[in-house]
Design a protein around this motif. Structure first.
Motif, PDB file in Angstrom:
ATOM      1  N   UNK A  61      11.916  11.410  -0.890  1.00 21.70           N
ATOM      2  CA  UNK A  61      13.150  10.851  -1.421  1.00 21.70           C
ATOM      3  C   UNK A  61      13.016  10.404  -2.859  1.00 21.70           C
ATOM      4  N   UNK A  62      11.911   9.739  -3.166  1.00 17.94           N
ATOM      5  CA  UNK A  62      11.678   9.278  -4.535  1.00 17.94           C
ATOM      6  C   UNK A  62      11.607  10.437  -5.520  1.00 17.94           C
ATOM      7  N   UNK A  63      10.866  11.478  -5.168  1.00 14.39           N
ATOM      8  CA  UNK A  63      10.675  12.619  -6.073  1.00 14.39           C
ATOM      9  C   UNK A  63      11.983  13.334  -6.378  1.00 14.39           C
ATOM     10  N   UNK A  64      12.751  13.648  -5.347  1.00 13.21           N
ATOM     11  CA  UNK A  64      13.985  14.391  -5.561  1.00 13.21           C
ATOM     12  C   UNK A  64      15.030  13.541  -6.272  1.00 13.21           C
ATOM     13  N   UNK A  65      15.028  12.247  -5.995  1.00 14.20           N
ATOM     14  CA  UNK A  65      15.964  11.360  -6.688  1.00 14.20           C
ATOM     15  C   UNK A  65      15.613  11.279  -8.173  1.00 14.20           C
ATOM     16  N   UNK A  66      14.324  11.173  -8.482  1.00 11.79           N
ATOM     17  CA  UNK A  66      13.890  11.101  -9.878  1.00 11.79           C
ATOM     18  C   UNK A  66      14.225  12.383 -10.634  1.00 11.79           C
ATOM     19  N   UNK A  67      14.045  13.535  -9.998  1.00  8.98           N
ATOM     20  CA  UNK A  67      14.335  14.806 -10.649  1.00  8.98           C
ATOM     21  C   UNK A  67      15.827  14.964 -10.933  1.00  8.98           C
ATOM     22  N   UNK A  68      16.666  14.580  -9.980  1.00  6.70           N
ATOM     23  CA  UNK A  68      18.109  14.710 -10.183  1.00  6.70           C
ATOM     24  C   UNK A  68      18.601  13.747 -11.263  1.00  6.70           C
ATOM     25  N   UNK A  69      18.042  12.538 -11.317  1.00  6.59           N
ATOM     26  CA  UNK A  69      18.433  11.591 -12.362  1.00  6.59           C
ATOM     27  C   UNK A  69      18.027  12.117 -13.737  1.00  6.59           C
ATOM     28  N   UNK A  70      16.840  12.709 -13.833  1.00  9.38           N
ATOM     29  CA  UNK A  70      16.387  13.283 -15.102  1.00  9.38           C
ATOM     30  C   UNK A  70      17.297  14.425 -15.536  1.00  9.38           C
ATOM     31  N   UNK A  71      17.750  15.228 -14.591  1.00  5.00           N
ATOM     32  CA  UNK A  71      18.663  16.325 -14.920  1.00  5.00           C
ATOM     33  C   UNK A  71      19.976  15.792 -15.490  1.00  5.00           C
ATOM     34  N   UNK A 130       0.841  -1.202   0.000  1.00  4.41           N
ATOM     35  CA  UNK A 130       0.000   0.000   0.000  1.00  4.41           C
ATOM     36  C   UNK A 130       0.874   1.250   0.000  1.00  4.41           C
ATOM     37  N   UNK A 131       1.966   1.240   0.770  1.00  4.22           N
ATOM     38  CA  UNK A 131       2.884   2.383   0.800  1.00  4.22           C
ATOM     39  C   UNK A 131       3.509   2.615  -0.567  1.00  4.22           C
ATOM     40  N   UNK A 132       3.952   1.539  -1.213  1.00  3.80           N
ATOM     41  CA  UNK A 132       4.527   1.665  -2.549  1.00  3.80           C
ATOM     42  C   UNK A 132       3.500   2.200  -3.539  1.00  3.80           C
ATOM     43  N   UNK A 133       2.272   1.695  -3.436  1.00  3.26           N
ATOM     44  CA  UNK A 133       1.227   2.165  -4.331  1.00  3.26           C
ATOM     45  C   UNK A 133       0.902   3.633  -4.117  1.00  3.26           C
ATOM     46  N   UNK A 134       0.884   4.066  -2.841  1.00  2.21           N
ATOM     47  CA  UNK A 134       0.597   5.465  -2.532  1.00  2.21           C
ATOM     48  C   UNK A 134       1.686   6.381  -3.089  1.00  2.21           C
ATOM     49  N   UNK A 135       2.952   5.980  -2.920  1.00  2.00           N
ATOM     50  CA  UNK A 135       4.062   6.792  -3.417  1.00  2.00           C
ATOM     51  C   UNK A 135       4.034   6.869  -4.940  1.00  2.00           C
ATOM     52  N   UNK A 136       3.832   5.740  -5.603  1.00  2.00           N
ATOM     53  CA  UNK A 136       3.833   5.743  -7.062  1.00  2.00           C
ATOM     54  C   UNK A 136       2.657   6.517  -7.634  1.00  2.00           C
ATOM     55  N   UNK A 137       1.561   6.608  -6.872  1.00  2.00           N
ATOM     56  CA  UNK A 137       0.392   7.354  -7.332  1.00  2.00           C
ATOM     57  C   UNK A 137       0.575   8.857  -7.164  1.00  2.00           C
ATOM     58  N   UNK A 138       1.133   9.277  -6.029  1.00  2.00           N
ATOM     59  CA  UNK A 138       1.264  10.703  -5.725  1.00  2.00           C
ATOM     60  C   UNK A 138       2.520  11.306  -6.356  1.00  2.00           C
ATOM     61  N   UNK A 139       3.554  10.503  -6.567  1.00  2.00           N
ATOM     62  CA  UNK A 139       4.829  11.046  -7.060  1.00  2.00           C
ATOM     63  C   UNK A 139       4.697  11.846  -8.354  1.00  2.00           C
ATOM     64  N   UNK A 140       3.948  11.382  -9.354  1.00  2.00           N
ATOM     65  CA  UNK A 140       3.839  12.193 -10.582  1.00  2.00           C
ATOM     66  C   UNK A 140       3.204  13.557 -10.341  1.00  2.00           C
ATOM     67  N   UNK A 141       2.265  13.630  -9.408  1.00  2.00           N
ATOM     68  CA  UNK A 141       1.659  14.919  -9.082  1.00  2.00           C
ATOM     69  C   UNK A 141       2.675  15.813  -8.393  1.00  2.00           C
ATOM     70  N   UNK A 142       3.467  15.224  -7.509  1.00  2.00           N
ATOM     71  CA  UNK A 142       4.450  15.993  -6.753  1.00  2.00           C
ATOM     72  C   UNK A 142       5.626  16.441  -7.624  1.00  2.00           C
ATOM     73  N   UNK A 143       5.964  15.666  -8.653  1.00  2.00           N
ATOM     74  CA  UNK A 143       7.074  16.072  -9.528  1.00  2.00           C
ATOM     75  C   UNK A 143       6.622  17.010 -10.635  1.00  2.00           C
ATOM     76  N   UNK A 144       5.309  17.113 -10.862  1.00  2.00           N
ATOM     77  CA  UNK A 144       4.739  18.079 -11.822  1.00  2.00           C
ATOM     78  C   UNK A 144       5.362  17.981 -13.212  1.00  2.00           C
TER      79      UNK A 144
END
Length: 427
Positions: free
Chosen positions: A139-149, A58-72
């Motif tokens: 952690x997931x959001x900021x890690x994803x943004x830095x990897x994309x950069x 459930x935690x993984x599902x919640x993070x994967x669902x909200x992360x795209x909104x949080x990374x905009x």
């Protein structure tokens, strides 16, 4: 069969060596990360048993669902526009990272204020559980943004190293340092925050980067990303909704964990193709940015989705045949009920793989968020269909069948849009 194999070989030989190298390295990192995540499934199941495993899913599902909104949509925007802005790439990347930090701060405040209602909605045990999920999300959001950069500036090796450290090594280390599932999520989140900070600090433009143009501005990057945010939110929601639907229909039962394991297995099968976007999008963006660019790649980009679907079908068939063994191996004997759910869900792997092969071309080719419309439309198919099928089927199977049909809608509609977009560019 030989003709199809010949076409596939021709397609592979037409791909530049640098792209093949970057893709293979990125896939190796992705598979290593997923392999360690599967190890975590086993460890969490052994430590937390059925209840702890369900909480983790459930935690993984919640993070994967909200992360795209949080990374905009910042990750997609960085990969599309950084290749176009020359020496300003590092400055643009850090400004985007600062925007990400601000968004995360707002999400954390909202999570704290709504902790109890969110806990009740997800069937969790109070405010600490929601707080732990929030740290993991940051952690997931900021890690994803830095990897994309890093990918947008052509630093693929650094991007892969950051991804492997933040998304694979850190979670495993955090598990052995933690005393329970909640502390595991918190330690994992803080570890990824550290990896993200190091990554953005070393982001540099490529020495041979072309001169920048006025198109690659922070405002345009953000606007492009926001247009794709609903789609980025719909994709993980497409995977996470079955788990949430079953958790809501059968509270306290282990079926939500079974469905979550199925969607994770589909993600594993399609992981090879999910890496096409981060590898191809920066390059295709640069190619399509030039007048007439990409015409020589027209046929290959149209064949690629079928190649992805064929490979996914072979892998999925293997999973279907070995489902009972895989369930016992990864989860244990008490999870045998997950086998039929896993088998049914594997049919979604082929259309999802096709969409992953379609997505980088559409994102690089058009400013219009075509992928967003496709993903939101597929989610709109899945949700009502899940509730309709529950009238005649057991909730877990209803949710999984709706997921498979929504994935089929995504793959077929996506290819039709791709054909039309490529034809319009050729005119």
């Amino acid at each position: 069969m030989s003709e199809a194999a010949g076409r596939l070989r021709s397609l592979l030989h037409s791909v530049p060596a640098a792209i093949r190298h970057d893709y293979l390295a990125s896939v190796a990192v992705q598979w290593s990360s997923l392999a360690l995540q599967l190890v975590l499934f086993h460890l969490v199941a052994a430590r937390g048993r059925v209840d702890g495993f369900a909480f983790y899913q459930i935690a993984r599902g919640a993070v994967s669902t909200v992360q795209p909104l949080a990374t905009a949509g910042l990750s997609t925007g960085l990969q599309r526009y950084l290749p176009r802005c020359g020496a300003r790439a590092a400055t643009l990347a850090r400004r985007a990272f600062a925007i990400q930090v601000a968004i995360i701060a707002m999400v954390a405040i909202a999570g704290y204020a709504l902790a109890q209602p969110l806990s009740d909605l997800l069937g969790l045990d109070g405010r600490p559980a929601v707080g732990a999920i929030t740290v993991m999300l940051a952690g997931n959001c900021l890690c994803a943004t830095s990897v994309a950069a890093l990918r947008g500036t052509g630093q693929v090796a650094f991007a892969n190293a950051t991804s492997l450290a933040g998304l694979a090594v850190v979670p495993v280390v955090a598990f052995f340092l933690a005393s329970g599932i909640e502390s595991f999520l918190v330690l994992q989140g803080f570890g990824m925050l550290g990896a993200a900070g190091c990554a953005i600090a070393v982001t540099r433009p490529s020495p041979d980067a072309p001169p920048g143009d006025g198109e690659a501005s922070l405002r345009r990057l953000v606007r492009y990303g926001l247009g794709r945010t609903p789609g980025d939110l719909a994709l993980p929601a497409l995977f996470a909704f079955p788990t949430f639907a079953v958790a809501n229909a059968l509270p306290g039962a282990g079926d939500a964990g079974y469905v979550g394991f199925m969607t994770s297995a589909v993600t594993l099968v399609c992981s090879v193709f999910a890496m096409l976007s981060p590898v191809l999008l920066p390059r295709l963006s640069s190619i399509f940015h030039n007048p007439g660019g990409g015409t020589s790649m027209h046929r290959g980009l149209l064949v690629l989705p079928f190649a992805a679907g064929a490979v996914a079908a072979l892998i999925g068939a293997t999973v279907v045949l070995l489902a009972p063994v895989l369930v016992r191996w990864f989860l244990g004997d008490e999870f045998t009920s997950a086998g039929p759910v896993l088998r049914l869900g594997m049919f979604a792997a082929v259309p999802v793989a096709m969409f992953y092969a379609i997505r980088p071309t559409l994102d690089a080719l058009q400013d219009m968020p075509m992928t967003t419309w496709l993903l939101v439309g597929s989610l709109a198919v899945e949700v009502p269909l899940t509730y309709a099928l529950r009238l005649v089927m057991h909730p877990p199977f209803a949710a999984v069948l709706a997921f498979v049909l929504a994935a089929a809608t995504l793959g077929v509609a996506g290819y039709l849009v791709l054909v039309r977009a490529m034809a319009a560019r050729s005119v």
